[in-house]
Write an enzyme that holds these catalytic residues in place. Sequence first.
Site, PDB file in Angstrom:
ATOM      1  N   ASN A  46       0.834  -1.206   0.000  1.00 41.30           N
ATOM      2  CA  ASN A  46       0.000   0.000   0.000  1.00 41.30           C
ATOM      3  C   ASN A  46       0.867   1.255   0.000  1.00 41.30           C
ATOM      4  OD1 ASN A  46       0.786  -0.460   2.693  1.00 41.30           O
ATOM      5  ND2 ASN A  46      -1.061   0.457   3.549  1.00 41.30           N
TER       6      ASN A  46
ATOM      7  N   ALA B   6      -2.192  10.535   1.037  1.00 42.89           N
ATOM      8  CA  ALA B   6      -3.456  10.159   1.669  1.00 42.89           C
ATOM      9  C   ALA B   6      -3.206   9.394   2.958  1.00 42.89           C
ATOM     10  CB  ALA B   6      -4.279   9.308   0.703  1.00 42.89           C
TER      11      ALA B   6
ATOM     12  N   ASP C  73      -9.239   3.602   6.274  1.00 44.73           N
ATOM     13  CA  ASP C  73      -8.185   2.588   6.268  1.00 44.73           C
ATOM     14  C   ASP C  73      -8.772   1.186   6.276  1.00 44.73           C
ATOM     15  OD1 ASP C  73      -5.628   3.716   6.090  1.00 44.73           O
ATOM     16  OD2 ASP C  73      -5.627   4.328   8.177  1.00 44.73           O
TER      17      ASP C  73
ATOM     18  N   GLY D 154     -30.052  10.145   7.008  1.00 40.86           N
ATOM     19  CA  GLY D 154     -31.028  10.608   6.025  1.00 40.86           C
ATOM     20  C   GLY D 154     -32.281  11.169   6.659  1.00 40.86           C
TER      21      GLY D 154
END
Length: 404
Positions: free
Chosen positions: A101, A143, A174, A237
């Site tokens: 990564n 990032a 992550d 929502g």
Amino acid sequence: MSAQDQIASTYPLEGITVLDLTQIYNGPYATFLMAMGGAKVIKVEPQTGENLRSRGDLGGVAYPFAMLNSNKTPVTLNLKTEAGKILLREMVKKADILVENFAPGVMERLGLSPESLREINPRLIYGSSSGYGSDGPYRNYPAMDLVMQAMCGVINSTGFQDGPPVKSGAALCDFFAGIHLFSAIMMALYHRERTGVGEIVEVSMQDATYASLASNYGMYHARGETAPERTGNRHGGLGVAPYNAYQARDGYVVVNAPADHHWQAILEVIGRTDLKDDERLKTRTARVINVELVDALLETWMKTQGKDAAAQAMLDRAVPCAPVRKLGEVMNDANMLARGALQKVEHPELGPVNLMHTPLNIRGLPRLPIEPSRPLGAGNDEIYAGWLGYSAEEIEQLRQQGVI
């Protein structure tokens, strides 16, 4: 033991060898899942150790490192040396999966591109994860989880409407990426079983996080700019009530009760059955419209209760709820300990500690015993001599050259 029993007692990734070049949380969680599935995971680190080993003591990094690196064999390898690159290529010849990564382009600059490694071993599955992916206009942006939370809308959606945006307490981006990376590699492994050919797969943290704000997107799509950016502890929502954290005498209790029968059960628990036919509260739509009344009813009752007793009273009536627990409670959770999802381990560095196991279980197959994370380079002789076949003299020469 019958042939069927032998198959059932085999861990699904037994015989698979993984080269783990990952760091911090994202990649190490993906490879942890592989290790606990029975794979041989060789953790390849620079001589200073991967970044999570070297973040210092103030953040308590020893515990998260131990969490994510059980059942791995750690080796050191300086990939900036030609001899180090040769060693990695030797391992690639015998490996099934390589995971990294790093930022996009790092492996290419080292002369270890996924394409070049798959020329050495066409069966190799090469998995990578980065913030924004290997293409696109954000490719080269640095990032970390906090940065990704900002870019993905998590921070702006967290907190109360009249307050500032707040980061999630969890490293969501992550771990979402780590889970998806594991899944992508497993898909590639399945494909290889059918074709005999490995693949290159990647997962970006941005892509992996997007779906988690589904409720918020739904409200924005329906209401546009009039939709509140943050809803506190209410539904993202604003489509469910009750849905909130309610203060008890000694803490908080969260309640998420979307169905009408949940609401009828709540009225019985709080002693307000006189409201069971109240048109302001009878349906979910009505409760959402009258959310202030819903919250006031629960808050009035909850303040007279202890959090655990209040939650249990709701749970006894199958109302979805839970006390808001502190980390010490979570790290000693009775349910996870009973199921083996948390296990008491005598760790050589941390002493007696509860460590997580994999959430991925196969019924009838006992959990693989946890082998505590090991010191930096502890597996050098095991891997370079025992697995690759280097002599003691060759390994000592590599040490003298600063390769391992």
